[in-house]
Write an enzyme that holds these catalytic residues in place. Structure first.
Site, short mmCIF file in Angstrom:
data_model
loop_
_atom_site.label_atom_id
_atom_site.label_comp_id
_atom_site.label_asym_id
_atom_site.label_seq_id
_atom_site.Cartn_x
_atom_site.Cartn_y
_atom_site.Cartn_z
N ARG A 132 -16.22 5.46 0.27
CA ARG A 132 -15.68 6.36 -0.76
C ARG A 132 -15.13 7.62 -0.10
O ARG A 132 -15.52 7.97 1.01
CB ARG A 132 -16.80 6.76 -1.73
CG ARG A 132 -17.21 5.69 -2.70
CD ARG A 132 -18.08 6.29 -3.81
NE ARG A 132 -18.82 7.45 -3.38
CZ ARG A 132 -20.13 7.63 -3.58
NH1 ARG A 132 -20.83 6.71 -4.18
NH2 ARG A 132 -20.72 8.73 -3.18
N ARG A 133 -14.29 8.34 -0.83
CA ARG A 133 -13.69 9.56 -0.27
C ARG A 133 -14.75 10.54 0.23
O ARG A 133 -14.61 11.12 1.30
CB ARG A 133 -12.84 10.26 -1.33
CG ARG A 133 -11.59 9.50 -1.67
CD ARG A 133 -10.77 10.25 -2.71
NE ARG A 133 -9.55 9.50 -2.98
CZ ARG A 133 -8.51 9.99 -3.64
NH1 ARG A 133 -8.53 11.21 -4.11
NH2 ARG A 133 -7.44 9.24 -3.84
N ASP A 134 -15.81 10.74 -0.55
CA ASP A 134 -16.81 11.73 -0.14
C ASP A 134 -17.57 11.25 1.11
O ASP A 134 -17.91 12.05 1.98
CB ASP A 134 -17.77 12.07 -1.29
CG ASP A 134 -18.50 10.86 -1.84
OD1 ASP A 134 -18.00 9.74 -1.69
OD2 ASP A 134 -19.59 11.03 -2.42
N ALA A 137 -15.16 11.75 4.08
CA ALA A 137 -14.98 13.17 4.38
C ALA A 137 -16.23 13.75 5.05
O ALA A 137 -16.15 14.47 6.04
CB ALA A 137 -14.65 13.94 3.10
#
Ligand SMILES: Cc1cc2nc3c(=O)[nH]c(=O)nc-3n(C[C@H](O)[C@H](O)[C@H](O)COP(=O)(O)OP(=O)(O)OC[C@H]3O[C@@H](n4cnc5c(N)ncnc54)[C@H](O)[C@@H]3O)c2cc1C
Length: 186
Positions: A132-134, A137
């Site tokens: 996922r993006r989080d 990141a």
């Protein structure tokens, strides 16, 4: 257009109705009286390093943003100064999409991840590419230089617009090698 919100007017500093807003139009100060209420729709604060790092200390000036330069959140501060409450301010979504060199949105993010491997500057894979993006990141922020290197073979390149791929190689933003050994030397 060309009208900048510079403040919010309330009956008393910390109580009473919100009466309207203070603005500046072509260097001229003006007040706009609210008929019913004031709705703030002035966007986020991703371009303001001080404000965003107050809520997420990892987001220092080293972390580039693709937000518009005006996403500086001053209207949120005007509202807080009058007693407004805020919530969820630390939910700042990050996407690993900026080009390291240009600090702009990088076209590589559109390549698709199924034919790619992400490594750090030591050549080590550190995160599942389909995270996922989080998750992505969070992992990138822990890497040296906060950088993710995108390695892809020609499966990826063929699917993407080959002209754009050639252009970013020519600009010096991407690198091509015929073998893994040659890639490691880059
Ligand atoms: C690179 C990028 C890609 C994105 N891709 C997607 C996507 O694919 N799908 C998706 O759903 N979302 C996407 N988003 C997110 C989406 O763009 C934002 O969530 C959305 O634009 C927020 O809308 P908004 O109206 O709240 O704020 P904004 O669109 O930021 O509008 C706020 C407005 O208020 C104005 N303003 C601010 N301060 C003042 C002031 N003091 N005085 C006067 N005017 C002021 C600003 O100039 C701006 O016009 C993306 C964002 C970025 C940066």
């Amino acid at each position: 257009m060309e009208c900048q919100l510079t403040g919010i007017v309330r009956q008393k500093p910390l109580n009473g109705d919100v009466l309207g807003v203070e603005a500046q139009y072509r260097k001229k100060k003006m007040y706009i009286k609210a008929k019913k209420g004031v709705v703030l729709a002035t966007g986020g604060f991703g371009a303001d390093v001080v404000m965003r790092s107050k809520y997420d200390p990892r987001l220092t000036s080293e972390v580039p943003t693709t937000n518009v330069a005006t996403a500086t959140g001053e209207a949120i501060v005007y509202a807080e100064d009058l007693g407004a409450d805020v919530s969820g301010m630390d939910f700042i979504q990050l996407l690993v999409a900026c080009n390291f060199f240009t600090k702009q949105y990088g076209s590589l993010a559109n390549l698709g991840i199924d034919a790619a491997i992400f490594v750090n500057t030591n050549g080590k894979r550190f995160v599942p590419e389909d995270g996922r993006r989080d998750v992505l990141a969070e992992a990138v922020l822990k890497q040296p230089q906060k950088v993710l290197l995108w390695m892809a073979d020609d499966t990826c390149q063929k699917r993407f617009n080959p002209e754009i791929t050639e252009a970013i190689i020519k600009d010096g933003y991407s690198f091509r090698a015929d073998t893994l050994e040659d890639l490691a030397k880059i």
